[in-house]
Motif scaffolding. Sequence first.
Motif, PDB file in Angstrom:
ATOM      1  N   SER A 135       6.072  -3.563  -4.393  1.00 37.62           N
ATOM      2  CA  SER A 135       6.606  -2.305  -3.858  1.00 37.62           C
ATOM      3  C   SER A 135       5.612  -1.163  -3.861  1.00 37.62           C
ATOM      4  O   SER A 135       5.791  -0.182  -3.138  1.00 37.62           O
ATOM      5  CB  SER A 135       7.850  -1.896  -4.666  1.00 37.62           C
ATOM      6  OG  SER A 135       7.500  -1.678  -6.029  1.00 37.62           O
ATOM      7  N   ASN A 136       4.538  -1.274  -4.665  1.00 41.72           N
ATOM      8  CA  ASN A 136       3.649  -0.119  -4.838  1.00 41.72           C
ATOM      9  C   ASN A 136       2.337  -0.241  -4.059  1.00 41.72           C
ATOM     10  O   ASN A 136       1.315   0.299  -4.461  1.00 41.72           O
ATOM     11  CB  ASN A 136       3.351   0.089  -6.330  1.00 41.72           C
ATOM     12  CG  ASN A 136       2.565  -1.070  -6.938  1.00 41.72           C
ATOM     13  OD1 ASN A 136       2.685  -2.193  -6.485  1.00 41.72           O
ATOM     14  ND2 ASN A 136       1.775  -0.787  -7.954  1.00 41.72           N
ATOM     15  N   VAL A 137       2.357  -0.958  -2.926  1.00 41.98           N
ATOM     16  CA  VAL A 137       1.172  -1.016  -2.065  1.00 41.98           C
ATOM     17  C   VAL A 137       1.056   0.316  -1.335  1.00 41.98           C
ATOM     18  O   VAL A 137       1.913   0.675  -0.537  1.00 41.98           O
ATOM     19  CB  VAL A 137       1.267  -2.180  -1.049  1.00 41.98           C
ATOM     20  CG1 VAL A 137       0.084  -2.155  -0.086  1.00 41.98           C
ATOM     21  CG2 VAL A 137       1.334  -3.512  -1.778  1.00 41.98           C
ATOM     22  N   ARG A 138      -0.001   1.046  -1.624  1.00 40.80           N
ATOM     23  CA  ARG A 138      -0.145   2.403  -1.087  1.00 40.80           C
ATOM     24  C   ARG A 138      -0.961   2.448   0.198  1.00 40.80           C
ATOM     25  O   ARG A 138      -0.978   3.441   0.892  1.00 40.80           O
ATOM     26  CB  ARG A 138      -0.797   3.323  -2.135  1.00 40.80           C
ATOM     27  CG  ARG A 138       0.046   3.526  -3.385  1.00 40.80           C
ATOM     28  CD  ARG A 138       1.004   4.715  -3.279  1.00 40.80           C
ATOM     29  NE  ARG A 138       2.024   4.599  -2.265  1.00 40.80           N
ATOM     30  CZ  ARG A 138       3.194   3.996  -2.433  1.00 40.80           C
ATOM     31  NH1 ARG A 138       3.508   3.454  -3.583  1.00 40.80           N
ATOM     32  NH2 ARG A 138       4.073   3.950  -1.459  1.00 40.80           N
ATOM     33  N   PHE A 139      -1.672   1.372   0.507  1.00 46.42           N
ATOM     34  CA  PHE A 139      -2.402   1.352   1.773  1.00 46.42           C
ATOM     35  C   PHE A 139      -2.598  -0.080   2.254  1.00 46.42           C
ATOM     36  O   PHE A 139      -2.681  -1.017   1.464  1.00 46.42           O
ATOM     37  CB  PHE A 139      -3.767   2.055   1.647  1.00 46.42           C
ATOM     38  CG  PHE A 139      -4.701   1.461   0.636  1.00 46.42           C
ATOM     39  CD1 PHE A 139      -5.516   0.377   0.949  1.00 46.42           C
ATOM     40  CD2 PHE A 139      -4.776   1.987  -0.658  1.00 46.42           C
ATOM     41  CE1 PHE A 139      -6.380  -0.166   0.011  1.00 46.42           C
ATOM     42  CE2 PHE A 139      -5.642   1.451  -1.599  1.00 46.42           C
ATOM     43  CZ  PHE A 139      -6.446   0.367  -1.273  1.00 46.42           C
ATOM     44  N   VAL A 140      -2.617  -0.227   3.577  1.00 50.62           N
ATOM     45  CA  VAL A 140      -2.988  -1.482   4.226  1.00 50.62           C
ATOM     46  C   VAL A 140      -4.072  -1.148   5.244  1.00 50.62           C
ATOM     47  O   VAL A 140      -3.849  -0.367   6.169  1.00 50.62           O
ATOM     48  CB  VAL A 140      -1.795  -2.156   4.926  1.00 50.62           C
ATOM     49  CG1 VAL A 140      -2.273  -3.326   5.778  1.00 50.62           C
ATOM     50  CG2 VAL A 140      -0.767  -2.641   3.906  1.00 50.62           C
ATOM     51  N   LEU A 141      -5.259  -1.719   5.031  1.00 54.99           N
ATOM     52  CA  LEU A 141      -6.377  -1.506   5.942  1.00 54.99           C
ATOM     53  C   LEU A 141      -6.603  -2.787   6.747  1.00 54.99           C
ATOM     54  O   LEU A 141      -6.558  -3.879   6.191  1.00 54.99           O
ATOM     55  CB  LEU A 141      -7.656  -1.157   5.172  1.00 54.99           C
ATOM     56  CG  LEU A 141      -7.574  -0.026   4.134  1.00 54.99           C
ATOM     57  CD1 LEU A 141      -8.941   0.186   3.487  1.00 54.99           C
ATOM     58  CD2 LEU A 141      -7.072   1.264   4.756  1.00 54.99           C
TER      59      LEU A 141
ATOM     60  N   GLY B 158       9.412   3.132  -0.200  1.00 57.84           N
ATOM     61  CA  GLY B 158       9.841   4.310   0.547  1.00 57.84           C
ATOM     62  C   GLY B 158       8.950   5.522   0.354  1.00 57.84           C
ATOM     63  O   GLY B 158       9.159   6.561   0.975  1.00 57.84           O
ATOM     64  N   GLU B 159       7.943   5.394  -0.507  1.00 60.20           N
ATOM     65  CA  GLU B 159       7.025   6.508  -0.749  1.00 60.20           C
ATOM     66  C   GLU B 159       5.883   6.476   0.272  1.00 60.20           C
ATOM     67  O   GLU B 159       5.607   5.455   0.876  1.00 60.20           O
ATOM     68  CB  GLU B 159       6.469   6.429  -2.177  1.00 60.20           C
ATOM     69  CG  GLU B 159       7.544   6.482  -3.260  1.00 60.20           C
ATOM     70  CD  GLU B 159       8.407   7.717  -3.181  1.00 60.20           C
ATOM     71  OE1 GLU B 159       7.861   8.812  -2.892  1.00 60.20           O
ATOM     72  OE2 GLU B 159       9.633   7.614  -3.380  1.00 60.20           O
ATOM     73  N   PRO B 160       5.210   7.611   0.485  1.00 56.95           N
ATOM     74  CA  PRO B 160       4.142   7.670   1.501  1.00 56.95           C
ATOM     75  C   PRO B 160       3.054   6.622   1.278  1.00 56.95           C
ATOM     76  O   PRO B 160       2.652   6.352   0.154  1.00 56.95           O
ATOM     77  CB  PRO B 160       3.589   9.090   1.328  1.00 56.95           C
ATOM     78  CG  PRO B 160       4.744   9.874   0.787  1.00 56.95           C
ATOM     79  CD  PRO B 160       5.470   8.928  -0.124  1.00 56.95           C
ATOM     80  N   ALA B 161       2.590   6.041   2.379  1.00 55.06           N
ATOM     81  CA  ALA B 161       1.514   5.043   2.349  1.00 55.06           C
ATOM     82  C   ALA B 161       0.757   5.125   3.665  1.00 55.06           C
ATOM     83  O   ALA B 161       1.257   5.670   4.649  1.00 55.06           O
ATOM     84  CB  ALA B 161       2.088   3.646   2.130  1.00 55.06           C
ATOM     85  N   GLU B 162      -0.456   4.567   3.672  1.00 51.12           N
ATOM     86  CA  GLU B 162      -1.322   4.678   4.843  1.00 51.12           C
ATOM     87  C   GLU B 162      -1.653   3.312   5.435  1.00 51.12           C
ATOM     88  O   GLU B 162      -1.909   2.353   4.694  1.00 51.12           O
ATOM     89  CB  GLU B 162      -2.614   5.402   4.477  1.00 51.12           C
ATOM     90  CG  GLU B 162      -2.379   6.842   4.037  1.00 51.12           C
ATOM     91  CD  GLU B 162      -3.668   7.610   3.792  1.00 51.12           C
ATOM     92  OE1 GLU B 162      -3.601   8.845   3.760  1.00 51.12           O
ATOM     93  OE2 GLU B 162      -4.730   6.973   3.636  1.00 51.12           O
ATOM     94  N   CYS B 163      -1.660   3.243   6.768  1.00 52.53           N
ATOM     95  CA  CYS B 163      -1.977   2.016   7.491  1.00 52.53           C
ATOM     96  C   CYS B 163      -3.083   2.351   8.491  1.00 52.53           C
ATOM     97  O   CYS B 163      -2.834   3.025   9.488  1.00 52.53           O
ATOM     98  CB  CYS B 163      -0.751   1.493   8.229  1.00 52.53           C
ATOM     99  SG  CYS B 163       0.711   1.346   7.183  1.00 52.53           S
TER     100      CYS B 163
END
Length: 611
Positions: free
Chosen positions: A294-300, A322-327
């Motif tokens: 659940s705590n993946v904050r980015f996917v590059l 549901g928390e902010p994350a970057e793709c």
Amino acid sequence: MEKLEVLKKVFGYDSFREGQEKIIDAILRGQDVLGIMPTGAGKSICYQVPALMFPGITVVVSPLISLMIDQVKALNDAGIHAAYINSALTETQITKALYNAMCGRYKIVYVAPERLETDRFLEFVMNADISMITVDEAHCISQWGQDFRPSYLKIVNLIKRFPKRPVVSAFTATATQTVKEDIQCILGLQNPEVLITGFDRKNLYFEVRKTKQKDAEILDYLEKHKGESGIIYCSTRKNVDNVYLMLRKNRIAAARYHAGLDNDTRKESQEDFIYDRAQVIVATNAFGMGIDKSNVRFVLHYNMPACIENYYQEAGRAGRDGEPAECILFYSPQDVVIHEFLIEQKGQNTEFTQDDLDVIRENDIRRLNKMRFYCATKECLREYMLNYFGEYTNRRECGNCGNCNASFEEKDVTVLCRDMIACIRESGQRYGMGVIMGILRGSNTAKLKSYGVSRYETFGIQSKTSEAQLKAVAEELLLKGYLTETPDIYRIIKLDKTCEELLDEGASFLIRWSERTEKMAEAKVKTAKSRATDTLSPKQLALFGALKQLRLTLAREENLPPYIIFSDKTLIDMCHKMPHTQQEMLDVNGVGENKFARYGEAFIRCIEQNS
């Protein structure tokens, strides 16, 4: 127990998310359902809650071993007895699991589609009380889906063999209209409740970066996101290995995952990532389906994926809490060439007829072009993807993607468009974009000389225009439908009849254009959404760190992924509510009765010690 009571006592949530209750009510009425809900929307709750309320067993067909293991661990940790049946177990273990299920010890049994028609499993389902069959990642049943798996067709045969037909529920995160219709038809859903909650993941920030310095950009990104968990996807095993070695050389705790590694190595890599021993995992798309971290904050994305479905599913592994994350997708034209090669290799698959392969190849090329246009568009990235899935809004900008946050100027390229149309027409509509651009720029290459194009009136007519601008205009004309491409690897450019509109007197064509250099592009705008931890005071932030450390300690003691104990979102809620009693802790989002019994007192002590 009533559904809300199950939700609170078992899962620790006070209310259902959008769409969940409607799906659950339909299932409890005995109605088939199809739920199309984005990753992180809580699809598993939709079948797990009714599974606990039904008298019999729920069988969940799931495509990957990692998905089942994660789900079963999470359920057992919440006090629900569940099991999985797949190739990770010995035949003796499978026999024991099915026996325990027959004896009523399991309410939910996960099974790989390959196991559905084995004698042992068929004997089990024919004699057990099966209340529901749930098909997870249901898009896999459609030949038009991005992950078509022939083994999923066994589900249909299984349903037909039941003495008494159970409720059938199907769930997926990504489905075009064609795939949605396929799922309903192939599974034989009877008068199903179809719920599409929307594909928008508002907490995700999307961006495309065009750069020749991918390694440097990724190292810079990871330096700015220390302590955050993330995934880097690559299109080939070779790229995975190269990026992994580059990260390790720079002393970044990284793991890698692809089909070329042996099972033990893949398992160790996956566990290093899930158990937070590795900050980042570099992987092909063989990794991640169903990973519930659940705590993946980015996917590059080091390379462009083959289609929008793949990209949205892979990017969707960020921010499941549901928390902010970057793709962020790092794009280069070579990515398209790689995928065209891989599409051609499908011809070696003997599982399909040649006619089937031709249809699949044409569809793959069409989807690849849609993905390429995503990387080229200057419009809102979120809207582009939502439109692809048939979801339309009235807004022009989302405010949370790289294009909406970038500075563009509008440029009139009407003359250039007309020259391009004239060139395509003059050359007989028989060349791809590379040749067309070469003609317009008057390139003196051996290839163009062999074609004899220097005799064209349009040869060199745009010699002062950069290749980048010519390509941008061509992509925009393709996006808007004025030009089309043949659905093969040659991508021959054709004129659509609508292109005549651009030749009318008074017609104009504008594109959004940015003259940003690579150096300027590195200074990227941060996501418009702040991180959840930004709401914490310095004292609360210190407590959050202490709670994370406690969670990690407990996780290692119990050999569980940290996020299965409590998600980051739950820990942040603890920091805000500062619970000191059992009832106060049960009011924290994500703390159910079983979770409190196992971990509640330890976390209360930690809060008291750090208050």
